[in-house]
Design a protein around this motif. Structure first.
Motif, PDB file in Angstrom:
ATOM      1  N   ASP A 163      16.945  31.288 -33.457  1.00  0.00           N
ATOM      2  CA  ASP A 163      17.320  32.140 -31.950  1.00  0.00           C
ATOM      3  C   ASP A 163      19.316  31.956 -32.854  1.00  0.00           C
ATOM      4  N   HIS A 164      19.386  31.629 -33.794  1.00  0.00           N
ATOM      5  CA  HIS A 164      20.693  31.925 -34.218  1.00  0.00           C
ATOM      6  C   HIS A 164      21.302  30.798 -34.351  1.00  0.00           C
ATOM      7  N   ALA A 165      20.836  29.448 -33.988  1.00  0.00           N
ATOM      8  CA  ALA A 165      21.288  28.352 -33.210  1.00  0.00           C
ATOM      9  C   ALA A 165      22.173  27.576 -33.880  1.00  0.00           C
ATOM     10  N   LEU A 166      22.439  26.464 -33.953  1.00  0.00           N
ATOM     11  CA  LEU A 166      22.361  25.800 -35.715  1.00  0.00           C
ATOM     12  C   LEU A 166      22.966  24.496 -34.960  1.00  0.00           C
ATOM     13  N   GLY A 167      22.409  23.250 -35.862  1.00  0.00           N
ATOM     14  CA  GLY A 167      22.405  21.908 -35.176  1.00  0.00           C
ATOM     15  C   GLY A 167      23.369  20.899 -36.723  1.00  0.00           C
ATOM     16  N   LEU A 168      24.353  20.848 -35.644  1.00  0.00           N
ATOM     17  CA  LEU A 168      25.210  19.701 -36.672  1.00  0.00           C
ATOM     18  C   LEU A 168      25.228  17.754 -36.374  1.00  0.00           C
ATOM     19  N   ALA A 169      25.030  17.654 -37.271  1.00  0.00           N
ATOM     20  CA  ALA A 169      24.494  15.842 -37.082  1.00  0.00           C
ATOM     21  C   ALA A 169      25.527  14.821 -39.115  1.00  0.00           C
ATOM     22  N   VAL A 170      26.155  13.971 -37.844  1.00  0.00           N
ATOM     23  CA  VAL A 170      26.407  13.387 -38.883  1.00  0.00           C
ATOM     24  C   VAL A 170      26.074  11.694 -38.543  1.00  0.00           C
ATOM     25  N   GLY A 171      26.251  10.454 -39.230  1.00  0.00           N
ATOM     26  CA  GLY A 171      25.980   9.643 -38.856  1.00  0.00           C
ATOM     27  C   GLY A 171      25.603   8.475 -39.350  1.00  0.00           C
ATOM     28  N   SER A 172      25.571   7.132 -39.060  1.00  0.00           N
ATOM     29  CA  SER A 172      26.054   5.757 -39.948  1.00  0.00           C
ATOM     30  C   SER A 172      25.265   5.205 -39.993  1.00  0.00           C
ATOM     31  N   VAL A 173      23.773   5.097 -41.564  1.00  0.00           N
ATOM     32  CA  VAL A 173      23.244   3.829 -41.382  1.00  0.00           C
ATOM     33  C   VAL A 173      23.848   2.506 -41.711  1.00  0.00           C
ATOM     34  N   GLY A 174      24.005   1.113 -41.407  1.00  0.00           N
ATOM     35  CA  GLY A 174      24.250  -0.171 -41.977  1.00  0.00           C
ATOM     36  C   GLY A 174      24.016  -0.558 -41.786  1.00  0.00           C
ATOM     37  N   GLY A 175      24.892  -1.178 -43.313  1.00  0.00           N
ATOM     38  CA  GLY A 175      24.841  -1.645 -44.364  1.00  0.00           C
ATOM     39  C   GLY A 175      25.605  -0.961 -45.508  1.00  0.00           C
ATOM     40  N   SER A 176      25.132  -1.200 -46.987  1.00  0.00           N
ATOM     41  CA  SER A 176      25.346  -0.529 -47.866  1.00  0.00           C
ATOM     42  C   SER A 176      24.799  -0.971 -48.848  1.00  0.00           C
ATOM     43  N   GLY A 177      24.473  -0.217 -50.305  1.00  0.00           N
ATOM     44  CA  GLY A 177      24.009  -0.658 -50.863  1.00  0.00           C
ATOM     45  C   GLY A 177      21.800   0.571 -51.043  1.00  0.00           C
ATOM     46  N   PRO A 178      21.193   0.586 -51.997  1.00  0.00           N
ATOM     47  CA  PRO A 178      20.432   1.371 -52.676  1.00  0.00           C
ATOM     48  C   PRO A 178      19.384   0.937 -51.039  1.00  0.00           C
ATOM     49  N   SER A 179      19.800   0.191 -50.534  1.00  0.00           N
ATOM     50  CA  SER A 179      18.519  -0.303 -49.160  1.00  0.00           C
ATOM     51  C   SER A 179      19.276   0.685 -48.063  1.00  0.00           C
ATOM     52  N   ALA A 180      20.598   0.380 -47.742  1.00  0.00           N
ATOM     53  CA  ALA A 180      21.020   1.569 -46.648  1.00  0.00           C
ATOM     54  C   ALA A 180      21.600   3.442 -47.392  1.00  0.00           C
ATOM     55  N   MET A 181      21.059   3.342 -48.454  1.00  0.00           N
ATOM     56  CA  MET A 181      21.234   4.908 -48.672  1.00  0.00           C
ATOM     57  C   MET A 181      19.499   5.036 -48.144  1.00  0.00           C
ATOM     58  N   ALA A 182      18.025   4.114 -49.213  1.00  0.00           N
ATOM     59  CA  ALA A 182      17.108   4.939 -48.643  1.00  0.00           C
ATOM     60  C   ALA A 182      17.088   5.540 -46.773  1.00  0.00           C
ATOM     61  N   ALA A 183      17.961   4.360 -46.213  1.00  0.00           N
ATOM     62  CA  ALA A 183      17.642   4.505 -44.917  1.00  0.00           C
ATOM     63  C   ALA A 183      18.183   5.806 -44.709  1.00  0.00           C
ATOM     64  N   MET A 184      19.065   5.776 -45.313  1.00  0.00           N
ATOM     65  CA  MET A 184      19.564   7.365 -44.691  1.00  0.00           C
ATOM     66  C   MET A 184      19.169   8.385 -44.409  1.00  0.00           C
ATOM     67  N   GLY A 185      18.591   8.285 -46.460  1.00  0.00           N
ATOM     68  CA  GLY A 185      17.405   9.318 -46.480  1.00  0.00           C
ATOM     69  C   GLY A 185      16.729   9.519 -45.250  1.00  0.00           C
ATOM     70  N   ARG A 186      15.824   8.345 -45.248  1.00  0.00           N
ATOM     71  CA  ARG A 186      14.366   8.997 -43.711  1.00  0.00           C
ATOM     72  C   ARG A 186      15.287   8.933 -42.876  1.00  0.00           C
ATOM     73  N   LEU A 187      16.406   8.296 -42.504  1.00  0.00           N
ATOM     74  CA  LEU A 187      17.230   8.979 -40.541  1.00  0.00           C
ATOM     75  C   LEU A 187      17.368  10.166 -40.533  1.00  0.00           C
ATOM     76  N   ARG A 188      17.971  11.441 -41.999  1.00  0.00           N
ATOM     77  CA  ARG A 188      18.504  12.686 -41.767  1.00  0.00           C
ATOM     78  C   ARG A 188      16.970  13.508 -41.243  1.00  0.00           C
ATOM     79  N   ALA A 189      16.008  12.733 -43.092  1.00  0.00           N
ATOM     80  CA  ALA A 189      15.087  14.122 -43.505  1.00  0.00           C
ATOM     81  C   ALA A 189      14.109  14.073 -41.050  1.00  0.00           C
ATOM     82  N   SER A 190      13.966  12.974 -40.756  1.00  0.00           N
ATOM     83  CA  SER A 190      13.550  12.572 -39.378  1.00  0.00           C
ATOM     84  C   SER A 190      14.591  13.740 -38.503  1.00  0.00           C
TER      85      SER A 190
END
Length: 459
Positions: A266-293
């Motif tokens: 219906d021509h709507a739009l979803g906007l999202a921002v977020g931040s996963v705790g931590g840094s490094g490859p582990s946080a980046m991987a969790a960020m990818g999983r969270l965004r996809a979900s």
């Protein structure tokens, strides 16, 4: 009868023959042997102090560009030159070479590049075999214009740039190999002394090790930034009635800040921002999983942002119980100019227009993963035509180094100072806010915080 003895006068034995040679008068008292040794030790201490200070300054550099500049200046001081040229070029590497000049403008560097490499001392160092003497030691050319065998083009460039001598040195060590070379230019014929060559050689070997570490570090940072960018949207959707712009800056270790914008029914739009705790490859991987979900939940029940975040919180608690995250999801109807949003421990959006610049009042809620069951009421507001809704992560506030209340005030001031001519361009709004919030640069190497800014301008 024995011969009479001559009388002794003032303790002088008259039987000792007197020399007919008159000794020269003593004009100065000779220095004790220890004074010469003390002078030599004082000189060594002074040289070592200078070398220590220069290496300390080099070790304090955190980026490759800063280290190269420091190396050029320190080398010029050690060999007594005013200008120089450095080329970083690892043998067999696919990485493009880096050229940097000291006291040489872009036009001067262009002239030097027209000289055939084999005709210059620096070129022989760069192209010669590593085991060659020139590749291991410096090459001094004390009188360039007086060299009858000098390449004509090299002579022309040296005359144009007004340098008469040079000293080239490889940037190499046993551990790092050969990374490149540097050459310093003299205005008059001359060459560095043996002591100067020794000191600059020691400095260059240490600098090579430091440059090798920074090169690997910057390569790792580039890889992290590439992975982070690949985990985020490759392009923003085009929805009638709204225009989008986003900026993302990754810290040196890589972090878990993310954003998303996806078209909904219906021509709507979803906007999202977020931040996963931590840094490094582990946080980046969790960020990818969270965004996809979140994308999946938004497609199924995007009209209800609270339900979207509740599902996300349940998934995070079941699959990654040791991790926390903040998130904000907004369901937008551009035609009706209506925005419904919910946040989980996230910073409030900011609305910017010709008549107002204010934060959206959101309910206070805990981050995802901190409570047994997350839920918070949603907030609805209506942006006026021509207004921009700014979503961001707390990395934008933390990178300023200010306390959070002052950082919020600073962000408000940055948004309010956007020129009126730029307020209808979301890209110009995000760039202005970033410049105002982080005047020292968007990619400061000493910051571990990611930065995300997402702007939605409603026509």
């Amino acid at each position: 009868m024995s011969a009479p003895h001559l009388p002794k006068v003032a303790g002088i034995d008259p039987e000792v023959p007197v020399s007919t040679q008159t000794a020269a008068p003593l004009r100065e008292i000779p220095a004790a042997p220890g004074a010469f040794i003390q002078d030599r030790l004082a000189g060594w201490v002074s040289d070592l102090t200078t070398l220590h200070e220069l290496t300390e300054r080099l070790a304090a550099t955190a980026t490759l560009d800063a280290a190269l500049n420091e190396l050029l200046h320190a080398g010029a001081a050690l060999v007594g030159a005013r200008r120089g040229l450095l080329v970083l070029e690892r043998a067999g590497s696919t990485t493009p070479s880096t050229t940097l000049g000291l006291g040489l403008g872009p036009a001067d560097l262009g002239h030097l590049e027209t000289v055939e490499r084999s005709a210059t001392a620096l070129g022989r160092i760069l192209d010669g075999p590593p085991e060659a003497a020139d590749a291991r030691h410096g090459i001094a050319t004390p009188d360039l214009l007086g060299d009858q065998d000098l390449d004509p083009r090299h002579r022309e460039v040296a005359t144009r740039l007004e340098y008469a001598a040079s000293y080239a040195l490889p940037l190499a060590s046993e551990a790092a190999g050969r990374l490149g070379g540097a050459v310093w230019f003299y205005d008059e014929p001359g060459e560095p002394s043996e002591k100067q060559r020794h000191l600059v050689g020691l400095y260059a070997r240490y600098a090579t090790e430091h440059l090798a570490r920074l090169t690997e570090l910057e390569r790792a940072r580039a890889d992290i930034a590439t992975v982070a960018d690949e985990l985020l949207p490759s392009r923003l959707p085009r929805i009638p009635g709204v225009r989008l712009a986003a900026r993302h800056r990754t810290g040196p270790q890589g972090g878990g800040d993310w954003y998303d914008a996806l078209p909904l029914p219906d021509h709507a739009l979803g906007l999202a921002v977020g931040s996963v705790g931590g840094s490094g490859p582990s946080a980046m991987a969790a960020m990818g999983r969270l965004r996809a979900s979140l994308r999946a939940y938004a497609v199924m029940e995007g009209e209800d942002p609270v339900a979207v975040l509740s599902d996300l919180e349940l998934l995070l608690r079941l699959t990654e119980p040791a991790r926390t995250a903040t998130a904000l999801f907004a369901y937008c109807e551009p035609a009706a100019r209506k925005v419904v949003l919910a946040g989980a421990g996230h910073t409030p959006p900011l609305v910017l227009g010709d008549r107002r610049c204010e934060y959206v009042e959101t309910t206070l809620s805990a981050p995802l993963g901190m409570l047994a069951c997350w839920e918070a009421p949603s907030v609805e507001f209506s942006p006026a035509p021509g207004e921009t809704v700014l979503l961001y992560t707390d990395g934008l506030l933390r990178r300023t180094g200010d306390a959070m209340d002052r950082a919020f005030a600073r962000l408000h001031s940055a948004a309010a100072s956007v020129p009126k001519a730029d307020r209808h361009d979301p890209a110009a709004v995000t760039d202005h806010v970033l410049r105002a919030m982080l005047p020292d640069g968007l990619d400061r190497s000493d910051s571990t915080e990611d930065v995300v800014v997402l702007a939605a301008h409603f026509d």
